[in-house]
Structure formats: structure tokens, C-alpha cells
Design a protein around this motif. Structure first.
Motif, PDB file in Angstrom:
ATOM      1  N   LEU A   4       0.828  -1.214   0.000  1.00  0.00           N
ATOM      2  CA  LEU A   4       0.000   0.000   0.000  1.00  0.00           C
ATOM      3  C   LEU A   4       0.858   1.257   0.000  1.00  0.00           C
ATOM      4  N   GLY A   5       2.015   1.183   0.643  1.00  0.00           N
ATOM      5  CA  GLY A   5       2.895   2.348   0.673  1.00  0.00           C
ATOM      6  C   GLY A   5       3.440   2.738  -0.686  1.00  0.00           C
ATOM      7  N   THR A   6       3.360   1.848  -1.653  1.00  0.00           N
ATOM      8  CA  THR A   6       3.871   2.155  -2.997  1.00  0.00           C
ATOM      9  C   THR A   6       2.814   2.799  -3.888  1.00  0.00           C
ATOM     10  N   LEU A   7       1.561   2.846  -3.456  1.00  0.00           N
ATOM     11  CA  LEU A   7       0.481   3.387  -4.280  1.00  0.00           C
ATOM     12  C   LEU A   7       0.411   4.907  -4.152  1.00  0.00           C
ATOM     13  N   ASP A   8       0.395   5.596  -5.278  1.00  0.00           N
ATOM     14  CA  ASP A   8       0.324   7.063  -5.259  1.00  0.00           C
ATOM     15  C   ASP A   8      -0.952   7.559  -4.589  1.00  0.00           C
ATOM     16  N   GLY A   9      -2.032   6.796  -4.712  1.00  0.00           N
ATOM     17  CA  GLY A   9      -3.306   7.251  -4.162  1.00  0.00           C
ATOM     18  C   GLY A   9      -3.442   7.070  -2.666  1.00  0.00           C
ATOM     19  N   VAL A  10      -2.505   6.375  -2.029  1.00  0.00           N
ATOM     20  CA  VAL A  10      -2.525   6.231  -0.564  1.00  0.00           C
ATOM     21  C   VAL A  10      -1.805   7.430   0.034  1.00  0.00           C
ATOM     22  N   HIS A  11      -2.548   8.246   0.768  1.00  0.00           N
ATOM     23  CA  HIS A  11      -1.995   9.492   1.298  1.00  0.00           C
ATOM     24  C   HIS A  11      -1.597   9.408   2.764  1.00  0.00           C
ATOM     25  N   ALA A  12      -2.188   8.490   3.521  1.00  0.00           N
ATOM     26  CA  ALA A  12      -1.866   8.357   4.943  1.00  0.00           C
ATOM     27  C   ALA A  12      -2.231   6.949   5.393  1.00  0.00           C
ATOM     28  N   MET A  13      -1.520   6.469   6.425  1.00  0.00           N
ATOM     29  CA  MET A  13      -1.810   5.135   6.935  1.00  0.00           C
ATOM     30  C   MET A  13      -1.352   5.041   8.382  1.00  0.00           C
ATOM     31  N   THR A  14      -2.095   4.293   9.173  1.00  0.00           N
ATOM     32  CA  THR A  14      -1.723   3.984  10.553  1.00  0.00           C
ATOM     33  C   THR A  14      -2.346   2.641  10.883  1.00  0.00           C
ATOM     34  N   ASP A  15      -2.054   2.129  12.085  1.00  0.00           N
ATOM     35  CA  ASP A  15      -2.770   0.932  12.528  1.00  0.00           C
ATOM     36  C   ASP A  15      -3.589   1.279  13.765  1.00  0.00           C
ATOM     37  N   VAL A  16      -4.699   0.588  13.912  1.00  0.00           N
ATOM     38  CA  VAL A  16      -5.625   0.863  15.010  1.00  0.00           C
ATOM     39  C   VAL A  16      -5.255  -0.047  16.180  1.00  0.00           C
ATOM     40  N   THR A  17      -4.803   0.562  17.282  1.00  0.00           N
ATOM     41  CA  THR A  17      -4.374  -0.228  18.434  1.00  0.00           C
ATOM     42  C   THR A  17      -5.030   0.311  19.708  1.00  0.00           C
ATOM     43  N   GLY A  18      -4.230   0.616  20.714  1.00  0.00           N
ATOM     44  CA  GLY A  18      -4.764   0.848  22.045  1.00  0.00           C
ATOM     45  C   GLY A  18      -5.679   2.035  22.242  1.00  0.00           C
ATOM     46  N   PHE A  19      -5.625   3.032  21.386  1.00  0.00           N
ATOM     47  CA  PHE A  19      -6.500   4.197  21.538  1.00  0.00           C
ATOM     48  C   PHE A  19      -7.835   4.018  20.824  1.00  0.00           C
ATOM     49  N   GLY A  20      -8.058   2.852  20.258  1.00  0.00           N
ATOM     50  CA  GLY A  20      -9.329   2.574  19.591  1.00  0.00           C
ATOM     51  C   GLY A  20      -9.424   3.240  18.228  1.00  0.00           C
ATOM     52  N   LEU A  21     -10.479   2.913  17.491  1.00  0.00           N
ATOM     53  CA  LEU A  21     -10.655   3.476  16.151  1.00  0.00           C
ATOM     54  C   LEU A  21     -10.695   4.995  16.186  1.00  0.00           C
ATOM     55  N   LEU A  22     -11.459   5.565  17.113  1.00  0.00           N
ATOM     56  CA  LEU A  22     -11.578   7.023  17.156  1.00  0.00           C
ATOM     57  C   LEU A  22     -10.244   7.680  17.478  1.00  0.00           C
ATOM     58  N   GLY A  23      -9.496   7.121  18.417  1.00  0.00           N
ATOM     59  CA  GLY A  23      -8.235   7.736  18.812  1.00  0.00           C
ATOM     60  C   GLY A  23      -7.227   7.771  17.687  1.00  0.00           C
ATOM     61  N   HIS A  24      -7.113   6.689  16.951  1.00  0.00           N
ATOM     62  CA  HIS A  24      -6.113   6.654  15.878  1.00  0.00           C
ATOM     63  C   HIS A  24      -6.593   7.413  14.643  1.00  0.00           C
ATOM     64  N   LEU A  25      -7.889   7.464  14.427  1.00  0.00           N
ATOM     65  CA  LEU A  25      -8.404   8.311  13.352  1.00  0.00           C
ATOM     66  C   LEU A  25      -8.165   9.784  13.677  1.00  0.00           C
ATOM     67  N   LEU A  26      -8.322  10.160  14.934  1.00  0.00           N
ATOM     68  CA  LEU A  26      -8.048  11.545  15.322  1.00  0.00           C
ATOM     69  C   LEU A  26      -6.582  11.910  15.104  1.00  0.00           C
ATOM     70  N   GLU A  27      -5.675  10.944  15.244  1.00  0.00           N
ATOM     71  CA  GLU A  27      -4.268  11.219  14.942  1.00  0.00           C
ATOM     72  C   GLU A  27      -4.105  11.566  13.462  1.00  0.00           C
ATOM     73  N   LEU A  28      -4.832  10.868  12.573  1.00  0.00           N
ATOM     74  CA  LEU A  28      -4.814  11.231  11.159  1.00  0.00           C
ATOM     75  C   LEU A  28      -5.371  12.629  10.953  1.00  0.00           C
ATOM     76  N   CYS A  29      -6.465  12.923  11.655  1.00  0.00           N
ATOM     77  CA  CYS A  29      -7.105  14.230  11.514  1.00  0.00           C
ATOM     78  C   CYS A  29      -6.181  15.351  11.970  1.00  0.00           C
ATOM     79  N   ARG A  30      -5.569  15.183  13.127  1.00  0.00           N
ATOM     80  CA  ARG A  30      -4.684  16.234  13.652  1.00  0.00           C
ATOM     81  C   ARG A  30      -3.481  16.421  12.749  1.00  0.00           C
ATOM     82  N   GLY A  31      -2.914  15.311  12.255  1.00  0.00           N
ATOM     83  CA  GLY A  31      -1.741  15.412  11.397  1.00  0.00           C
ATOM     84  C   GLY A  31      -2.021  16.160  10.108  1.00  0.00           C
ATOM     85  N   ALA A  32      -3.237  16.007   9.588  1.00  0.00           N
ATOM     86  CA  ALA A  32      -3.597  16.632   8.308  1.00  0.00           C
ATOM     87  C   ALA A  32      -4.344  17.940   8.480  1.00  0.00           C
TER      88      ALA A  32
END
Length: 354
Positions: free
Chosen positions: A222-250
Motif C-alpha cells: 500500500l505504501g507504494t500506491l500514489d493514491g494512498v496518502h496516509a496510513m496507521t494501525d488501530v491499536t490501544g487508543f481505539g478506532l476514534l483515537g487513531h483516526l483523530l491522529e490522522l485528523c490532527r496530522g492533516a
């Protein structure tokens, strides 16, 4: 029938020896933010391409124009009682951070803390064997490590990988309009809570083990695809917590379609019955002010979406025209539950669940 346990009248269950399990052991988001705020600012290193600035999954250090080292570490206390399964889950979880950066693992070092006079040496050996089996599946060696005598059992890996510095899959590059793809079903923390109280059926246990020991290998492709702009894995902070990390970063918002979310077997029913981890409440306390839950959703949604995931799935933000390629990369590696769950939106960092 309940899930299998390793305990007996003389040997304690692994989960009895730990006050928390898996990624639910993580320090709460609010406390962690306060601790990091007090850290001394580090000098600038031009070749350190990814540090701690955006709470990304791993550090990345450039060696040359085509190669960069990806380095990460992850360890925790038992989430299951079977020692071999515990080792497998912990190792899979640790390697996930390499894949989440778009990298390829090279080798790992074992991190081991065990109550050496409490657990049989055979049990500890099985934990190590479980971790080694996952690394063998990933095609890498466990090249060493470090061990200590500790009160609670702890196991994990320091993992080293490699990535093209021009193809790093950071968690901060999402764009408005990107679709969000989740690679694994949710609910590991809820299943683990039921297991700890010996109320998890064998089918639920099997589903949990299958999910938590499945390597997030699609991340490298997935890291080689031009259309993939961001990626993380969902772990201890739950779906909302790790999605918020994407939101804050962008500097963006996100919208989640609750009806589209995939769940492990019996998770909503078990959550409704009260099998929720303490980490779920700590997660909400740390970031709930950045989330809006639509009024029509059932109250249990808060616990479900803050549920700590151990060795959870990749969360990918990609251009709409690339989503078929992203899903194909997942399904080619057996991730049949990979699905679009929402969209990145304009606005300040915030998640709307509707």
C-alpha cells in the motif's frame, strides 16, 4: 463452551498476573499528552524523517536517497492465557508498526519481562516460541533481545525495517475527500474482557486469535500506491483515537459511517452485556471532546469505538479513484473484511460518527 485457558490449581492464568492486557495497557491519551509536553525538546536531525511530532507508528531515519530505516518497539502484558498465542499476538502487533509506515521488516529483538519464580519455564519458552513463529512467518529473524525478572509478564519486540524515503506512509498526509479503509474487524478489547471473566465462547476466541495474529503485510504494498496518502494501525487508543491522529496530522475532520464498521464475532452483544475494558473509558476521557456521535446511534457506540484494539487493522486514507486498488491489495493477502468506513472532510480535527 468457554475459550481455552492455561491455568490450573498450581499455575496461574497469564491474565491473572496482569492488571491490564494487550494494547489496553497503554497510558491514557490525556496522560500521555501531558507527559510528552514536559519532554525536553530534541535538537533537529535532518535525516530523521519521522519522529514523535505527529504520534506516528514508527521512527524513520534516512540512510540515502533510496533507503531509510524504520524503527519501532511494542510490548504489553497478556491479553490471553495461552502462552503461545500471547507471544504470537504481541509479535504481530509489534511488526504492524513497520507495515503501517509502508515498510518491510528486517529483523526483531525480543523484549521479555517475566515473573521467573511464578511461571513455569516451559510457559515462558512457549511465549518466546509464539513470537518467533510470527517473525518466521514475516520472513525475519529474532536476532537477540533483553530480559528481566518482573512482577507481571511482559513480552514484545523492537522491530527494524526498511522503506524508500520517498514512499513513507505517514499518518499526517490525508487529504479532504479521501476515503477511509479499515483492514480488520473491530472488538478485540471487548472479546478480551469477556475472556478474562471466562465468558468468551470458543468461536469468539478463535476469531480473536485469527485477527490478532494476522500480519498487516499489505502495508508494504500500500505504501507504494500514489493514491494512498496516509496510513496507521488501530491499536490501544481505539478506532476514534487513531483516526483523530490522522485528523490532527492533516488538519482535517473525518466522518465515520457506523453501519459500515466490521465487527468480530458477538462484539456488539458482548459490549451491550457490559464486557468493556477500563481503557475504553480512559480513551473517551482523553479525546471525546473531539468526537460527535449522531443522536440516533445506540449509547453503546461510545464504548465500541473507543475499544482498545490489540494488533488491530491498518487504517488507510486514499483517493477515491484508488480505493479499488487498496481493497485489492488487502484481499490479495486474505483480508476479506477490509472495507470503506468513512471519509476525510474539511474542517478542524474532529470526527463525526453517523
Amino acid at each position: 463452551m468457554n475459550a481455552p485457558t492455561a491455568g490450573s490449581s498450581t499455575v496461574p492464568r497469564l491474565t491473572e498476573l496482569s492488571h491490564g492486557g494487550g494494547c489496553g495497557c497503554k497510558i491514557s491519551p490525556s496522560v500521555l499528552a501531558e507527559l510528552l509536553k514536559r519532554a525536553t525538546p530534541m535538537p533537529t536531525f535532518p535525516d530523521l524523517l519521522v519522529g514523535s511530532e505527529t504520534a506516528d507508528d514508527a521512527a524513520v531515519y534516512r540512510l540515502n536517497d533510496e533507503q531509510a530505516i524504520v524503527a519501532t518497539t511494542d510490548f504489553f502484558m497478556p491479553i490471553v492465557d495461552d502462552p503461545y498465542d500471547f507471544g504470537r499476538i504481541a509479535a504481530t502487533n509489534a511488526l504492524s508498526d513497520i507495515y503501517a509506515m509502508g515498510g518491510k521488516p528486517l529483523f526483531a529483538l525480543a523484549l521479555v519481562g517475566m515473573p521467573i519464580n511464578v511461571l513455569p519455564h516451559e510457559t515462558i519458552a512457549r511465549i518466546l516460541e509464539g513470537g518467533e513463529s510470527v517473525c518466521a512467518d514475516a520472513g525475519i529473524p529474532v536476532a537477540g533481545g533483553h530480559s528481566i525478572d518482573s512482577v507481571e509478564p511482559i513480552y514484545g519486540l523492537a522491530a527494524i525495517g526498511v522503506v524508500d524515503p520517498r514512499r513513507i506512509a505517514r499518518n499526517a498526509g490525508a487529504r479532504a475527500g479521501d476515503l477511509l479503509v479499515l483492514g480488520k474487524p473491530l472488538g478485540v478489547g471487548i472479546l478480551s474482557a469477556a475472556l478474562k471473566k471466562q465468558r468468551l465462547e470458543s468461536t469468539g476466541y478463535a476469531a480473536m486469535i485469527a485477527a490478532t495474529t494476522k500480519l498487516n503485510r499489505p502495508g508494504t504494498a500500500l505504501g507504494t500506491l500514489d493514491g494512498v496518502h496516509a496510513m496507521t494501525d488501530v491499536t490501544g487508543f481505539g478506532l476514534l483515537g487513531h483516526l483523530l491522529e490522522l485528523c490532527r496530522g492533516a488538519g482535517l475532520g473525518a466522518r465515520i459511517d457506523y453501519a459500515a464498521l466490521p465487527w468480530l464475532e458477538s462484539v456488539p452483544e458482548l459490549a451491550q452485556a457490559g464486557f468493556v475494558t477500563g481503557a475504553s473509558g480512559r480513551n473517551w476521557a482523553g479525546y471525546g471532546h473531539e468526537v460527535t456521535l449522531s443522536p440516533g446511534l445506540p449509547p453503546i457506540v461510545q464504548a465500541l469505538l473507543t475499544d482498545p484494539q490489540t494488533s488491530g487493522g491498518l487504517l488507510v486514507a486514499c483517493a477515491e479513484q484508488s480505493v479499488d486498488d487498496v481493497l485489492e491489495r488487502f484481499r490479495a493477502d486474505g483480508f476479506d473484511n477490509a472495507v470503506v468506513i468513512g471519509t476525510m472532510t474539511e474542517g478542524t480535527p474532529h470526527v463525526l460518527v453517523a
